[in-house]
Design a protein around this motif. Sequence first.
Motif, PDB file in Angstrom:
ATOM      1  N   MET A 165       0.833  -1.201   0.000  1.00 26.91           N
ATOM      2  CA  MET A 165       0.000   0.000   0.000  1.00 26.91           C
ATOM      3  C   MET A 165       0.877   1.264   0.000  1.00 26.91           C
ATOM      4  O   MET A 165       0.574   2.226  -0.708  1.00 26.91           O
ATOM      5  CB  MET A 165      -0.956  -0.002   1.190  1.00 26.91           C
ATOM      6  CG  MET A 165      -1.964  -1.142   1.172  1.00 26.91           C
ATOM      7  SD  MET A 165      -2.936  -1.230  -0.350  1.00 26.91           S
ATOM      8  CE  MET A 165      -3.961   0.213  -0.173  1.00 26.91           C
ATOM      9  N   LEU A 185       2.274   1.694  -3.460  1.00 21.85           N
ATOM     10  CA  LEU A 185       1.259   2.256  -4.350  1.00 21.85           C
ATOM     11  C   LEU A 185       1.210   3.776  -4.222  1.00 21.85           C
ATOM     12  O   LEU A 185       1.102   4.491  -5.230  1.00 21.85           O
ATOM     13  CB  LEU A 185      -0.113   1.673  -4.028  1.00 21.85           C
ATOM     14  CG  LEU A 185      -0.469   0.347  -4.666  1.00 21.85           C
ATOM     15  CD1 LEU A 185      -1.670  -0.286  -3.988  1.00 21.85           C
ATOM     16  CD2 LEU A 185      -0.744   0.526  -6.143  1.00 21.85           C
ATOM     17  N   PRO A 207      -0.963   2.038 -10.883  1.00 19.42           N
ATOM     18  CA  PRO A 207      -2.111   1.150 -10.634  1.00 19.42           C
ATOM     19  C   PRO A 207      -1.796  -0.335 -10.826  1.00 19.42           C
ATOM     20  O   PRO A 207      -2.397  -1.184 -10.190  1.00 19.42           O
ATOM     21  CB  PRO A 207      -3.155   1.614 -11.648  1.00 19.42           C
ATOM     22  CG  PRO A 207      -2.765   3.000 -12.020  1.00 19.42           C
ATOM     23  CD  PRO A 207      -1.268   3.068 -11.857  1.00 19.42           C
ATOM     24  N   LEU A 260      -1.422  -2.905  -7.998  1.00 17.79           N
ATOM     25  CA  LEU A 260      -2.540  -3.597  -7.342  1.00 17.79           C
ATOM     26  C   LEU A 260      -2.394  -5.113  -7.503  1.00 17.79           C
ATOM     27  O   LEU A 260      -2.824  -5.873  -6.649  1.00 17.79           O
ATOM     28  CB  LEU A 260      -3.880  -3.114  -7.886  1.00 17.79           C
ATOM     29  CG  LEU A 260      -4.277  -1.693  -7.468  1.00 17.79           C
ATOM     30  CD1 LEU A 260      -5.498  -1.237  -8.235  1.00 17.79           C
ATOM     31  CD2 LEU A 260      -4.517  -1.622  -5.966  1.00 17.79           C
ATOM     32  N   TYR A 261      -1.764  -5.537  -8.592  1.00 21.82           N
ATOM     33  CA  TYR A 261      -1.477  -6.962  -8.768  1.00 21.82           C
ATOM     34  C   TYR A 261      -0.559  -7.468  -7.651  1.00 21.82           C
ATOM     35  O   TYR A 261      -0.580  -8.639  -7.307  1.00 21.82           O
ATOM     36  CB  TYR A 261      -0.826  -7.238 -10.125  1.00 21.82           C
ATOM     37  CG  TYR A 261      -1.770  -7.147 -11.283  1.00 21.82           C
ATOM     38  CD1 TYR A 261      -2.726  -8.140 -11.513  1.00 21.82           C
ATOM     39  CD2 TYR A 261      -1.706  -6.085 -12.180  1.00 21.82           C
ATOM     40  CE1 TYR A 261      -3.589  -8.067 -12.586  1.00 21.82           C
ATOM     41  CE2 TYR A 261      -2.564  -6.005 -13.267  1.00 21.82           C
ATOM     42  CZ  TYR A 261      -3.501  -6.997 -13.465  1.00 21.82           C
ATOM     43  OH  TYR A 261      -4.355  -6.923 -14.534  1.00 21.82           O
ATOM     44  N   LEU A 314      -0.778  -6.793  -4.595  1.00 19.03           N
ATOM     45  CA  LEU A 314      -1.608  -7.235  -3.465  1.00 19.03           C
ATOM     46  C   LEU A 314      -2.012  -8.691  -3.632  1.00 19.03           C
ATOM     47  O   LEU A 314      -2.076  -9.443  -2.663  1.00 19.03           O
ATOM     48  CB  LEU A 314      -2.852  -6.350  -3.328  1.00 19.03           C
ATOM     49  CG  LEU A 314      -2.620  -4.958  -2.773  1.00 19.03           C
ATOM     50  CD1 LEU A 314      -3.912  -4.143  -2.816  1.00 19.03           C
ATOM     51  CD2 LEU A 314      -2.075  -5.020  -1.365  1.00 19.03           C
TER      52      LEU A 314
END
Length: 191
Positions: free
Chosen positions: A155, A158, A164, A167-168, A170
């Motif tokens: 996080m 990011l 963006p 996010l993968y 995560l």
Amino acid sequence: MLKKLAVIGFGSTMIGIGVNGFILPFHLINGGMFGISIVINYLWQFSIGLTFVILNIPVYLFAYKSDFDYFLYGLIGAFFSGFMIEFLVPLRDVFHLPIVSSVIIGGVILGIGVGTMLRNHISPGGMDLLALLLAKWTKINVGIIAYAIDTVIIMTSLLILQEPRLLYSLLIVSIVGLFATVITSWNHYEK
């Protein structure tokens, strides 16, 4: 001792394969000191393996004072993991998979490597060593602690990189966390 060295060799190789073959080709990150090292590499092109070793120093000094066995095997684990990440750099151009497939396969390979090392009380890196120590003191599963730390790192990454696609990442840490939790839980049911 030989069993621990075999586990370190296996786990470090799996980590090197997962990071280089499936995560870095898409400029993704995983958690822990590896993730922080990868972010530093993306920002300033520093060596991931060397950065990883340097970032681990404060955690290992803390472990040295807290639990010498965790410190010793964690130091060996971090060294070999950093070495295998650098040694297996040529894998970055080997696999040509869609991003979702790469994330899933990379997460599984990393999860097996990290989980196997954690199950044997060996840390592949500083954050995992911190998770091992916290698990020892709190009796919370080390995989759950590592997953929580990794999620915070992703996080934060990011926010810093504002990409963006991260996010993968995560999904990667979720898979790694799941495998590490399952593999380390087996210890509780053996005997």
